[in-house]
Structures are given as C-alpha cells and as structure tokens.
Design a protein around this motif. Structure first.
Motif: not given
Length: 231
Positions: A64-78, A84-86, A90-99
């Motif tokens: 879950q933390s790894g997914i969060g870091h990946l999303l932040t890295s992409l957000q930093d690149r605009n 998210i799929e695949g 349970a590994r996603l948090t409510p603040s993450m994009p939907p499955l």
C-alpha cells in the motif's frame, strides 16, 4: 387522503461519451521505470498534459505504501491518474484513485495532420476496411465512420457524425456524440446491443423483432429515435 395525481415518468437521457486513457504498466525496479517516463517527458514535454492515465499494477507486487509512493511520483510529474487496475482493493486507501475493471483496448486512429508547409485540415471521415471485433472500441469524434466489415458483439463504435456499417452490427453504435442531431446509423444487418444518437438510445429489447437481421437505419425524429428498414 392520498393524492390522486400520478407522477409522470421522465425519460432519462444518457449521453454516450468515451474517453481514451493511457494505461501505464509499471515494471521493477520502479525507479528505472520512472526514469523512462522522465525521458519521454523530456522528449515531448506536453505529451501527458491533460491526458487521463490508468495504472495497471498486475505486473508488480507493491505494498500500500509502495502504491502511494508511485502515485506521488507520478503526481510530481504532472501525470493525472484516473484509476488503478490489476491490484486487490484492500491495498488501496480511500484517498487513492478508484479501482477500475472492464477496460478494453481501443483502436486509436491518428487524426492530427502531419507537419507540412501548408496546414492540412483534419479528416472528417474514417474508413475501416477490417471488421471491428469483440472487445474493440473505435472512437472518431471528428466525423463519420464507415466500416466495410461487421461490428462484433461486445465491440463499440463512437462517432461525432454518422456511422455506416456494410456488414452486421452486433455490438454498440453511438453516433452524433458531439451534439449532431442529424447523424444517422446505417447497417446491412441489424443485431445491435445498443444504438444511440446524440444521447438518445435504444437497446436490443427496444428494436422491432421484424427488423432483426435486415438492413436498417436509425435516426432522430424530435426527441425520439426511430429505427426503420433500409431499402
């Protein structure tokens, strides 16, 4: 005393509209994969600007933390992540994009004119000589779409103008998606799952059984879609 007046049923108007998203499939090590993204941005700074992106995590095993870091890295690149799929929900948090699920590969036709000395106009029609098979989606908002073959069950054709199908229509056809009420849908054999013009639609159950398997056309008459035999 109960009110005697009945509430008049309102027809819900659904407007068909499809958006093409880039699907990113990260690979490990993630840092190397991000460097490839950086190289793409360096070559074409506006390539991902305003484009929706879906992340397919089926090829990596991220916490879950790894997914969060990946999303932040992409957000930093605009880079905007639409979903998210695949991955397990349970590994996603409510603040993450939907499955997301049910995404299908699209046949994306280039419509941007090549760079020449004199500007070329965008094409107003798209011709496909091959059938559109089950699971495929053809999107051409600039104008008419002509298909020399058939449109398979589960396939989808979306056009800004009219749709001409010289074979059987077994999937979904949505014409006039940019508000063109004069758009029509033509096919040599109607077995459609759904027909829509400018948001007005009919499903397979609404189509007259006497028309099935015959040449037909669909068009709007006021706020009503009509489907008639094509002689």
């Amino acid at each position: 005393m109960e009110a005697a007046a009945k509430v008049q049923r309102q027809m819900v108007r659904l407007r068909g509209r499809s958006y093409v998203a880039f699907v990113f499939v990260p690979t490990v090590p993630i840092q190397d994969w991000l460097q490839e993204i950086d190289a793409t941005i360096a070559r074409s700074p506006g390539f991902f600007a305003g484009r929706p992106v879906v992340i397919d995590l089926s090829s990596v095993d991220l916490s879950q933390s790894g997914i969060g870091h990946l999303l932040t890295s992409l957000q930093d690149r605009n880079i905007r992540v639409l979903g998210i799929e695949g991955v397990e929900e349970a590994r996603l948090t409510p603040s993450m994009p939907p499955l997301l699920s049910g995404g299908r590969s699209c046949v994306i036709e280039p419509t941007t004119p090549k760079k020449v000395e004199k500007a070329e106009a965008k094409p107003t029609s798209l011709l496909l000589e091959s059938p559109v098979r089950s699971g495929q989606t053809v999107i051409f908002p600039e104008g008419d779409v002509t298909i020399l073959g058939s449109v398979g069950s589960g396939a989808e054709v979306v056009a800004g103008g009219s749709i001409h199908i010289y074979g059987a229509l077994r999937g979904r056809a949505m014409a006039g998606v940019n508000g063109h009420t004069s758009a029509r849908i033509y096919c040599q054999k109607i077995e459609a799952e759904l027909l829509a013009i400018d948001g007005f639609y009919q499903t397979a159950d609404d189509i007259d059984s006497a028309l099935r398997g015959r040449p037909a056309q669909a068009f709007l008459q006021g706020n009503t879609m009509r489907i008639t035999a094509l002689n």
